[in-house]
Design a protein around this motif. Structure first.
Motif, PDB file in Angstrom:
ATOM      1  N   GLU A  75     111.898  52.298  59.567  1.00 40.28           N
ATOM      2  CA  GLU A  75     110.552  52.097  59.039  1.00 40.28           C
ATOM      3  C   GLU A  75     109.563  53.162  59.501  1.00 40.28           C
ATOM      4  OE1 GLU A  75     108.519  48.414  59.908  1.00 40.28           O
ATOM      5  OE2 GLU A  75     108.261  48.948  61.998  1.00 40.28           O
ATOM      6  N   ALA A  76     109.924  53.978  60.477  1.00 36.94           N
ATOM      7  CA  ALA A  76     109.005  54.978  61.037  1.00 36.94           C
ATOM      8  C   ALA A  76     108.364  55.877  59.966  1.00 36.94           C
ATOM      9  CB  ALA A  76     109.691  55.793  62.119  1.00 36.94           C
ATOM     10  N   PRO A  77     109.109  56.418  59.007  1.00 38.35           N
ATOM     11  CA  PRO A  77     108.467  57.258  57.980  1.00 38.35           C
ATOM     12  C   PRO A  77     107.438  56.493  57.138  1.00 38.35           C
ATOM     13  CG  PRO A  77     110.846  57.568  57.954  1.00 38.35           C
ATOM     14  CD  PRO A  77     110.565  56.410  58.866  1.00 38.35           C
ATOM     15  N   GLN A  78     107.687  55.203  56.927  1.00 37.13           N
ATOM     16  CA  GLN A  78     106.747  54.403  56.132  1.00 37.13           C
ATOM     17  C   GLN A  78     105.443  54.159  56.906  1.00 37.13           C
ATOM     18  OE1 GLN A  78     108.086  54.650  53.287  1.00 37.13           O
ATOM     19  NE2 GLN A  78     110.055  55.028  54.278  1.00 37.13           N
ATOM     20  N   LEU A  79     105.558  53.973  58.216  1.00 44.18           N
ATOM     21  CA  LEU A  79     104.356  53.819  59.036  1.00 44.18           C
ATOM     22  C   LEU A  79     103.522  55.095  58.992  1.00 44.18           C
ATOM     23  CD1 LEU A  79     105.785  51.888  62.117  1.00 44.18           C
ATOM     24  CD2 LEU A  79     104.371  50.968  60.262  1.00 44.18           C
ATOM     25  N   LEU A  80     104.177  56.236  59.009  1.00 47.40           N
ATOM     26  CA  LEU A  80     103.451  57.508  58.902  1.00 47.40           C
ATOM     27  C   LEU A  80     102.749  57.626  57.548  1.00 47.40           C
ATOM     28  CD1 LEU A  80     106.040  59.847  60.646  1.00 47.40           C
ATOM     29  CD2 LEU A  80     103.798  59.166  61.541  1.00 47.40           C
ATOM     30  N   LYS A  81     103.389  57.148  56.477  1.00 52.06           N
ATOM     31  CA  LYS A  81     102.755  57.143  55.153  1.00 52.06           C
ATOM     32  C   LYS A  81     101.526  56.237  55.148  1.00 52.06           C
ATOM     33  CE  LYS A  81     106.910  58.040  52.440  1.00 52.06           C
ATOM     34  NZ  LYS A  81     107.883  57.432  51.497  1.00 52.06           N
ATOM     35  N   LEU A  82     101.655  55.074  55.777  1.00 51.25           N
ATOM     36  CA  LEU A  82     100.509  54.157  55.854  1.00 51.25           C
ATOM     37  C   LEU A  82      99.358  54.799  56.625  1.00 51.25           C
ATOM     38  CD1 LEU A  82     102.441  50.834  56.534  1.00 51.25           C
ATOM     39  CD2 LEU A  82     100.982  51.301  54.547  1.00 51.25           C
ATOM     40  N   GLN A  83      99.682  55.443  57.733  1.00 51.37           N
ATOM     41  CA  GLN A  83      98.648  56.112  58.522  1.00 51.37           C
ATOM     42  C   GLN A  83      97.956  57.194  57.688  1.00 51.37           C
ATOM     43  OE1 GLN A  83      99.887  58.972  61.406  1.00 51.37           O
ATOM     44  NE2 GLN A  83      98.179  58.513  62.789  1.00 51.37           N
ATOM     45  N   LYS A  84      98.725  58.000  56.979  1.00 54.63           N
ATOM     46  CA  LYS A  84      98.150  59.071  56.142  1.00 54.63           C
ATOM     47  C   LYS A  84      97.275  58.512  55.034  1.00 54.63           C
ATOM     48  CE  LYS A  84     101.575  62.542  57.153  1.00 54.63           C
ATOM     49  NZ  LYS A  84     102.772  63.252  56.762  1.00 54.63           N
ATOM     50  N   ALA A  85      97.564  57.277  54.606  1.00 59.23           N
ATOM     51  CA  ALA A  85      96.763  56.621  53.570  1.00 59.23           C
ATOM     52  C   ALA A  85      95.506  55.977  54.144  1.00 59.23           C
ATOM     53  CB  ALA A  85      97.598  55.573  52.846  1.00 59.23           C
ATOM     54  N   GLY A  86      95.289  56.114  55.454  1.00 58.58           N
ATOM     55  CA  GLY A  86      94.077  55.589  56.075  1.00 58.58           C
ATOM     56  C   GLY A  86      94.219  54.238  56.735  1.00 58.58           C
ATOM     57  N   VAL A  87      95.439  53.716  56.837  1.00 59.12           N
ATOM     58  CA  VAL A  87      95.656  52.431  57.502  1.00 59.12           C
ATOM     59  C   VAL A  87      95.683  52.653  59.009  1.00 59.12           C
ATOM     60  CG1 VAL A  87      97.288  50.518  57.835  1.00 59.12           C
ATOM     61  CG2 VAL A  87      96.917  51.466  55.543  1.00 59.12           C
ATOM     62  N   ARG A  88      94.845  51.927  59.722  1.00 59.27           N
ATOM     63  CA  ARG A  88      94.870  51.988  61.186  1.00 59.27           C
ATOM     64  C   ARG A  88      96.028  51.109  61.655  1.00 59.27           C
ATOM     65  NH1 ARG A  88      91.247  53.243  65.546  1.00 59.27           N
ATOM     66  NH2 ARG A  88      91.845  52.056  67.377  1.00 59.27           N
ATOM     67  N   ILE A  89      96.876  51.668  62.503  1.00 61.28           N
ATOM     68  CA  ILE A  89      98.065  50.954  62.969  1.00 61.28           C
ATOM     69  C   ILE A  89      98.032  50.857  64.482  1.00 61.28           C
ATOM     70  CG2 ILE A  89     100.591  50.910  63.018  1.00 61.28           C
ATOM     71  CD1 ILE A  89     100.518  52.690  60.484  1.00 61.28           C
ATOM     72  N   GLU A  90      98.206  49.633  64.983  1.00 65.73           N
ATOM     73  CA  GLU A  90      98.310  49.376  66.421  1.00 65.73           C
ATOM     74  C   GLU A  90      99.749  48.954  66.688  1.00 65.73           C
ATOM     75  OE1 GLU A  90      95.536  50.158  67.780  1.00 65.73           O
ATOM     76  OE2 GLU A  90      94.042  49.725  66.239  1.00 65.73           O
ATOM     77  N   GLY A  91     100.301  49.398  67.805  1.00 63.90           N
ATOM     78  CA  GLY A  91     101.671  49.064  68.134  1.00 63.90           C
ATOM     79  C   GLY A  91     101.783  48.100  69.295  1.00 63.90           C
ATOM     80  N   VAL A  92     102.758  47.224  69.209  1.00 63.17           N
ATOM     81  CA  VAL A  92     103.118  46.332  70.302  1.00 63.17           C
ATOM     82  C   VAL A  92     104.599  46.608  70.588  1.00 63.17           C
ATOM     83  CG1 VAL A  92     103.403  43.947  71.068  1.00 63.17           C
ATOM     84  CG2 VAL A  92     101.435  44.575  69.640  1.00 63.17           C
ATOM     85  N   ALA A  93     104.851  47.264  71.719  1.00 66.92           N
ATOM     86  CA  ALA A  93     106.219  47.596  72.105  1.00 66.92           C
ATOM     87  C   ALA A  93     106.796  46.430  72.902  1.00 66.92           C
ATOM     88  CB  ALA A  93     106.230  48.870  72.941  1.00 66.92           C
ATOM     89  N   VAL A  94     107.914  45.910  72.442  1.00 69.78           N
ATOM     90  CA  VAL A  94     108.499  44.698  73.009  1.00 69.78           C
ATOM     91  C   VAL A  94     109.711  45.014  73.888  1.00 69.78           C
ATOM     92  CG1 VAL A  94     109.532  42.460  72.463  1.00 69.78           C
ATOM     93  CG2 VAL A  94     107.717  43.363  71.025  1.00 69.78           C
ATOM     94  N   ARG A  95     109.665  44.478  75.120  1.00 67.27           N
ATOM     95  CA  ARG A  95     110.790  44.579  76.061  1.00 67.27           C
ATOM     96  C   ARG A  95     111.404  45.984  76.076  1.00 67.27           C
ATOM     97  NH1 ARG A  95     111.060  39.804  73.534  1.00 67.27           N
ATOM     98  NH2 ARG A  95     112.690  40.422  72.093  1.00 67.27           N
ATOM     99  N   ASP A  96     110.571  46.944  76.415  1.00 69.93           N
ATOM    100  CA  ASP A  96     110.975  48.344  76.366  1.00 69.93           C
ATOM    101  C   ASP A  96     110.573  49.059  77.646  1.00 69.93           C
ATOM    102  OD1 ASP A  96     112.026  50.671  75.126  1.00 69.93           O
ATOM    103  OD2 ASP A  96     111.156  50.067  73.215  1.00 69.93           O
ATOM    104  N   LYS A  97     110.890  50.330  77.720  1.00 63.70           N
ATOM    105  CA  LYS A  97     110.553  51.150  78.875  1.00 63.70           C
ATOM    106  C   LYS A  97     109.700  52.329  78.415  1.00 63.70           C
ATOM    107  CE  LYS A  97     114.861  50.090  81.341  1.00 63.70           C
ATOM    108  NZ  LYS A  97     114.462  48.888  81.885  1.00 63.70           N
TER     109      LYS A  97
END
Length: 168
Positions: A75-97
């Motif tokens: 889904e990473a490329p689609q998130l970049l498309k959303l960002q380029k379209a002006g969508v503000r995106i916040e991330g929640v990283a789950v059980r990661d380092k």
């Protein structure tokens, strides 16, 4: 032959349940409610952490993801498309380092305005998320107006842009 027919029938039925927007086959009990109160620390050095107060003022997409999640890579490329379209995106990283997350965003792009570290999955559970990836549209008042279960695909991008713009 019978097994192939059964599998095909189940696949078509599941596809119909997803609907045109995709990912919305499970009705969330959180739709229409304020996002639960939380305060997540910074997950990577070049983005701030995330808390409830950050999610007011303008509509946005909150994306729950992890570096170890294969659909998150898809889904990473689609998130970049959303960002380029002006969508503000916040991330929640789950059980990661942090090191794994830094490598993930360096390799697959970083569309996130902020990334909070959900070390134990408490935020994920509070939202009623079923797994990763999962995304929520939050309106300008901090209410959840839409839930997208699973990875965001190219065909979902126009619908998500429309929904974010409508979430005023």
């Amino acid at each position: 032959l019978v097994l192939v027919a059964l599998a095909g029938t189940l696949g078509v039925g599941m596809a119909r349940e997803r609907g045109a927007g995709g990912g919305d086959f499970v009705a969330s009990h959180m739709i229409g409610k304020p996002i639960p109160a939380f305060n997540l620390p910074q997950a990577v050095t070049n983005r701030p952490g995330l808390n409830t107060a950050n999610l007011k003022g303008q509509p946005r997409l909150v994306n729950i993801f992890a570096s170890w999640c294969l659909p998150c890579i898809a889904e990473a490329p689609q998130l970049l498309k959303l960002q380029k379209a002006g969508v503000r995106i916040e991330g929640v990283a789950v059980r990661d380092k942090p090191a794994a997350l830094a490598k993930f965003v360096n390799r697959h792009g970083n569309p996130y305005a902020s990334i909070g570290m959900d070390k134990t999955g408490q935020m994920q559970l509070a939202l009623g998320a079923t797994g990763v990836p999962e995304s929520y549209i939050i309106d300008a008042r901090g209410r959840i107006v839409y839930q997208h279960i699973g990875d965001i695909r190219a065909e979902h991008v126009p619908d998500l842009i429309r929904r974010v713009k409508a979430a005023k």
